[in-house]
Design a protein around this motif. Structure first.
Motif, short mmCIF file in Angstrom:
data_model
loop_
_atom_site.label_atom_id
_atom_site.label_comp_id
_atom_site.label_asym_id
_atom_site.label_seq_id
_atom_site.Cartn_x
_atom_site.Cartn_y
_atom_site.Cartn_z
N GLU A 223 49.45 92.20 58.74
CA GLU A 223 48.02 92.40 58.42
C GLU A 223 47.68 91.73 57.09
O GLU A 223 46.62 91.12 56.95
N LEU A 224 48.58 91.83 56.12
CA LEU A 224 48.36 91.20 54.82
C LEU A 224 48.34 89.68 54.96
O LEU A 224 47.54 88.99 54.32
N ILE A 225 49.23 89.15 55.80
CA ILE A 225 49.28 87.70 56.01
C ILE A 225 48.00 87.20 56.66
O ILE A 225 47.43 86.17 56.29
N ASP A 226 47.52 87.95 57.66
CA ASP A 226 46.32 87.54 58.41
C ASP A 226 45.05 87.65 57.57
O ASP A 226 44.10 86.89 57.78
N ASN A 227 45.05 88.59 56.64
CA ASN A 227 43.86 88.80 55.81
C ASN A 227 43.96 87.89 54.58
O ASN A 227 44.72 88.15 53.65
N LYS A 228 43.19 86.83 54.57
CA LYS A 228 43.28 85.83 53.50
C LYS A 228 42.43 86.17 52.29
O LYS A 228 42.44 85.45 51.29
N GLU A 229 41.68 87.25 52.35
CA GLU A 229 40.80 87.60 51.23
C GLU A 229 41.62 88.03 50.01
O GLU A 229 42.62 88.73 50.13
N SER A 231 41.09 90.27 47.90
CA SER A 231 40.43 91.52 47.49
C SER A 231 41.40 92.39 46.70
O SER A 231 42.62 92.21 46.73
N LEU A 232 40.82 93.36 45.98
CA LEU A 232 41.64 94.28 45.19
C LEU A 232 42.55 95.10 46.09
O LEU A 232 43.71 95.37 45.75
N GLU A 233 42.04 95.48 47.27
CA GLU A 233 42.84 96.27 48.21
C GLU A 233 44.05 95.48 48.68
O GLU A 233 45.16 96.02 48.80
N ASN A 234 43.85 94.18 48.95
CA ASN A 234 44.97 93.35 49.39
C ASN A 234 46.03 93.20 48.29
O ASN A 234 47.23 93.20 48.57
N GLU A 235 45.57 93.07 47.06
CA GLU A 235 46.52 92.95 45.96
C GLU A 235 47.32 94.24 45.79
O GLU A 235 48.53 94.20 45.52
N LYS A 236 46.65 95.37 45.97
CA LYS A 236 47.36 96.65 45.87
C LYS A 236 48.38 96.79 47.00
O LYS A 236 49.51 97.26 46.78
N LEU A 237 47.99 96.37 48.20
CA LEU A 237 48.91 96.44 49.34
C LEU A 237 50.11 95.53 49.10
O LEU A 237 51.26 95.90 49.38
N LYS A 238 49.86 94.34 48.56
CA LYS A 238 50.95 93.40 48.27
C LYS A 238 51.92 94.02 47.26
O LYS A 238 53.14 93.91 47.40
N ASP A 239 51.36 94.68 46.24
CA ASP A 239 52.20 95.31 45.22
C ASP A 239 53.07 96.42 45.81
O ASP A 239 54.25 96.55 45.47
N PHE A 273 68.61 94.08 58.20
CA PHE A 273 67.69 94.69 57.25
C PHE A 273 67.46 93.78 56.05
O PHE A 273 66.32 93.57 55.60
N ALA A 274 68.56 93.21 55.50
CA ALA A 274 68.45 92.32 54.34
C ALA A 274 67.65 91.08 54.67
O ALA A 274 66.80 90.64 53.88
N SER A 275 67.90 90.49 55.84
CA SER A 275 67.18 89.29 56.25
C SER A 275 65.69 89.54 56.37
O SER A 275 64.86 88.73 55.93
N GLU A 276 65.34 90.69 56.93
CA GLU A 276 63.92 91.02 57.09
C GLU A 276 63.25 91.30 55.75
O GLU A 276 62.12 90.89 55.51
N ILE A 277 63.96 91.99 54.86
CA ILE A 277 63.40 92.30 53.54
C ILE A 277 63.13 91.01 52.77
O ILE A 277 62.05 90.83 52.16
N ILE A 278 64.09 90.08 52.78
CA ILE A 278 63.88 88.79 52.09
C ILE A 278 62.75 88.02 52.76
O ILE A 278 61.95 87.34 52.10
N GLY A 279 62.66 88.13 54.09
CA GLY A 279 61.55 87.50 54.80
C GLY A 279 60.21 88.08 54.40
O GLY A 279 59.22 87.35 54.27
N PHE A 280 60.17 89.41 54.19
CA PHE A 280 58.93 90.05 53.74
C PHE A 280 58.49 89.49 52.38
O PHE A 280 57.30 89.26 52.15
N LEU A 281 59.46 89.29 51.49
CA LEU A 281 59.13 88.76 50.16
C LEU A 281 58.41 87.42 50.27
O LEU A 281 57.39 87.20 49.60
N SER A 282 58.94 86.54 51.08
CA SER A 282 58.30 85.23 51.25
C SER A 282 56.95 85.36 51.94
O SER A 282 55.98 84.68 51.58
N ALA A 283 56.86 86.27 52.91
CA ALA A 283 55.63 86.41 53.69
C ALA A 283 54.46 86.91 52.85
O ALA A 283 53.31 86.50 53.06
N ILE A 284 54.74 87.77 51.87
CA ILE A 284 53.65 88.35 51.08
C ILE A 284 53.37 87.51 49.83
O ILE A 284 52.64 87.96 48.93
#
Length: 679
Positions: A223-229, A231-239, A273-284
């Motif tokens: 959802e964060l990747i798809d939402n390109k805005e 916005s403050l909410e997106n930044e909070k979600l990313k954090d 689990f490690a591969s997915e976590i590192i993938g999340f870092l790049s994705a966000i």
């Protein structure tokens, strides 16, 4: 109700019922009616009220009546009440109170399958109909309740409903952060499986929870990747997602063991689990190469979060990330291929230091693996001494020494010893020299000091065999190093047994130097000049052997003043190692105190042997004091073995000492005869 008689049951006509059977049955039916009727009466009263008119008492009465229905097994009636469209508003506002009792019933293993199906239907309806804010808090409380093996059971049951509830909320960042923090806190209480068998058994369910947690988090990352805005909410979600990734890198991944890639067959839960976590870092938007190479700089090009115990939390997480990338090779293809081995070593040394500061076997093992992986990329003797000015390049070998001397696990001690030797091999000559001085001053362990002294001997040997001398292990620099080696810390009162490894290594080094100097006479740039009238040269002074009228040596002033006022003794030649200029000091600081100490120690232990033999005759247990400490009570036979072993060690030291002194005497006599011939 259908009655069936078993073969062992009495005939129907002979059944004897309880005298009050009818009354008991009527009472039970009445209780059923009372629990259900009580709930229905509360609902009827609330149906005529508006949502804003519900009182606190209504919530309490609804919860008590509903809980009674669940505890007494009136699930069918409760399901009908929840499914009734007329009760939709009531269930939305009050139904979340029933989630706890329903979930506790689902977690009980003794429920019938038919009952469990009804409980699941009720639970699904409550998740669908209830207020998501209240439901979120209720589910998180249920996740926090269990302990032990029930933690994973609760998480696996509630993750999907929790995801559904959060999807309904508008302020997702806060809710996701709260949920992920609660889940991580509970998972951190579970023991991390260590061996392949433990991972496969997964008794506490941690591996299953890790997989489920990835599936729980994925929709929010997408959802964060798809939402390109921006916005403050997106930044909070990313954090919040970034914080979760860093926490996961610390626990469970910092301590988790990984299966060999040949064994895992793609089924290693922690690698996944490690591969997915590192993938999340790049994705966000936080690719790990960017983070990994900016960590530790004063000015970072990425903003990390405020963690509790921020520095320690971040250091552990980044060390775990470095291990996953460089040792396990997870997403290593994302790293630039132009990075030099020395750069990677410098980058990883800080992380290795973090690993070696821990006490867990798996964490120390990872630090050693990361160090080995980094060092094997570098050629021997190519690591410049300037790197030792970086703090971690000295603290890591000191950390290896601690593991070698304090770790109770033999495999880790041996691995640390091998890594220290590998590290020494990579340093240039000045780097080796600097490290040896550091470890001799800080290790405070006889075995480690013996290991360093052996390395010094090896470096001297290589220096003497080269056509070009190595100044760090010959001449004045070597003499300075020998001052740290050829001495007794407390003089004649030094505990020789405790320091036996160091003393033996020192004697062997001294013996080697005496023998080797015989093979390398006059290889230093010095000359015997048979001219009386040789003029003084700038920067040189004349030194004439005692009673010599025909020759002199020209010595650089710097060399003559290198060690203060110490001069070459009369009648001796100058050799490449510089040993003979120090012979007097070596005898005073090392050989003579060692003689005295050996005599004292042998006398003490011989007396103790005599006492032990007398105690053996009386068949009594006795205590023995050695080095100021009392040996624990043991049978006299065992005490005698210990004492004789100590005497054997002293005899061994004495025999090597005698051989060294014999070689020195031969050498001195030979030199004296040569000088006589010169005259």
């Amino acid at each position: 109700m259908e009655w069936r008689a078993s073969e062992s049951s009495p005939p129907i006509d002979k059944l004897v019922l309880h005298p009050n059977f009818c009354e008991i049955l009527a009472s039970k039916l009445g209780e059923i009616r009372m629990a259900v009727e009580e709930l229905q009466s509360i609902i009827k009263r609330c149906q005529i009220l508006g949502e804003q008119d519900f009182k606190e008492d209504d919530f309490g009465l609804f919860q008590l009546a509903g809980q009674r229905c669940i505890e007494e097994g009136h699930t069918d009636q409760l399901l009908e009440i929840i499914q009734n469209e007329k009760n939709k508003v009531i269930i939305k506002n009050m139904g979340w109170n029933l989630v706890g009792p329903v979930v506790r019933c689902l977690l009980c293993k003794d429920k019938e399958d038919s009952k469990r199906k009804v409980y699941f239907l009720i639970f699904d309806l409550l998740v669908k109909l209830c207020n998501p804010k209240e439901l979120l808090l209720g589910l998180l409380e249920l996740i926090e309740e269990p302990s032990g093996k029930q933690i994973s059971q609760s998480i696996l049951l509630l993750l999907q409903p929790l995801q559904t509830v959060i999807q309904k909320l508008h302020n997702k960042a806060y809710s996701i952060g709260l949920a992920l923090s609660t889940l991580w806190n509970q998972l951190s209480l579970l023991p991390v499986p260590y061996s392949k068998e433990q991972i496969q058994m997964d008794d506490y369910g941690l591996c299953q929870c890790c997989k489920a947690l990835i599936e729980f988090t994925k929709p929010f990352v997408e959802e964060l990747i798809d939402n390109k805005e921006n916005s403050l909410e997106n930044e909070k979600l990313k954090d919040e997602l970034l914080k979760f990734c860093f926490k996961s890198l610390k626990c469970p991944l910092l301590t988790a063991q990984f299966l060999e890639q040949s064994e895992e067959g793609g089924n290693d839960p922690f690698r996944y689990f490690a591969s997915e976590i590192i993938g999340f870092l790049s994705a966000i938007g936080h690719p790990f190469p960017k983070m990994i190479f900016n960590h530790g700089r004063k000015k970072r090009t990425w903003n990390y979060l405020e963690f509790e115990e921020e520095d320690k939390q971040l250091a552990d997480s980044m060390a775990s990330l470095a291990y996953l990338v460089f040792v396990q090779g997870i997403h290593i293809d994302q790293l630039p291929m132009v990075l030099s081995p020395l750069y990677l070593l410098q980058f990883n040394m800080g992380h290795i230091e973090v690993f070696l500061q821990r006490t867990e076997e798996s964490v120390i093992s990872k630090g050693l693996e990361l160090l080995e992986n980094s060092l094997l990329r570098i050629e021997d003797n190519s690591l410049l001494y300037q790197y030792l000015e970086i703090k971690s390049f000295l603290t890591v070998p000191q950390g290896l020494v601690k593991v070698m001397t304090l770790c109770p696990i033999e495999t880790l001690r041996k691995k640390s010893l091998a890594m220290l030797q590998l590290y020494i091999n990579k340093l240039d000559s000045q780097g080796k020299y600097t490290l040896f001085r550091c470890l001799l001053n800080t290790s405070n362990h006889s075995g480690v000091e013996a290991f360093i002294i052996q390395n010094i001997k090896n470096q001297i040997d290589m220096s003497l065999k080269r056509t070009r001398n190595n100044k760090w292990f010959t001449g004045p620099q070597l003499i300075s190093l020998l001052d740290l080696v050829l001495f007794l810390p407390e003089g004649a009162e030094t505990d020789l047994l405790q320091n036996s490894d160091r003393i033996m290594a020192s004697l062997n080094l001294l013996r080697y130097l005496v023998i080797k100097d015989n093979e390398n006479d006059n290889q230093v740039c010095c000359s015997l000049l048979g001219v009386h009238s040789t003029p003084s040269l700038p920067g040189y002074h004349q030194w004439r052997p005692q009673n010599s009228k025909d020759c002199c040596l020209l010595l650089p002033l710097e060399a003559s003043s290198q060690r203060g006022t110490r001069q070459m003794p009369a009648g001796a030649l100058l050799y490449e190692t510089g040993l003979w200029t120090e012979l007097g000091n070596i005898e005073n600081n090392f050989l003579k105190p060692l003689h005295i100490g050996l005599n004292m120690s042998k006398a003490h232990y011989e007396a103790e042997i005599k006492n032990s033999q007398e105690a053996q005759k009386s068949k009594d247990l006795c205590s023995i004091t050695v080095g100021g400490e009392e040996i624990p009570n043991m049978p006299p036979e065992m005490q005698l073995k210990v004492l004789h072993s100590a005497l054997f060690t002293f005899d061994l030291i004495e025999s090597v000492l005698a051989r060294v002194e014999e070689l020195i005497e031969i050498k001195t006599k030979s030199t004296s005869e040569e000088n006589t011939g010169i005259k």
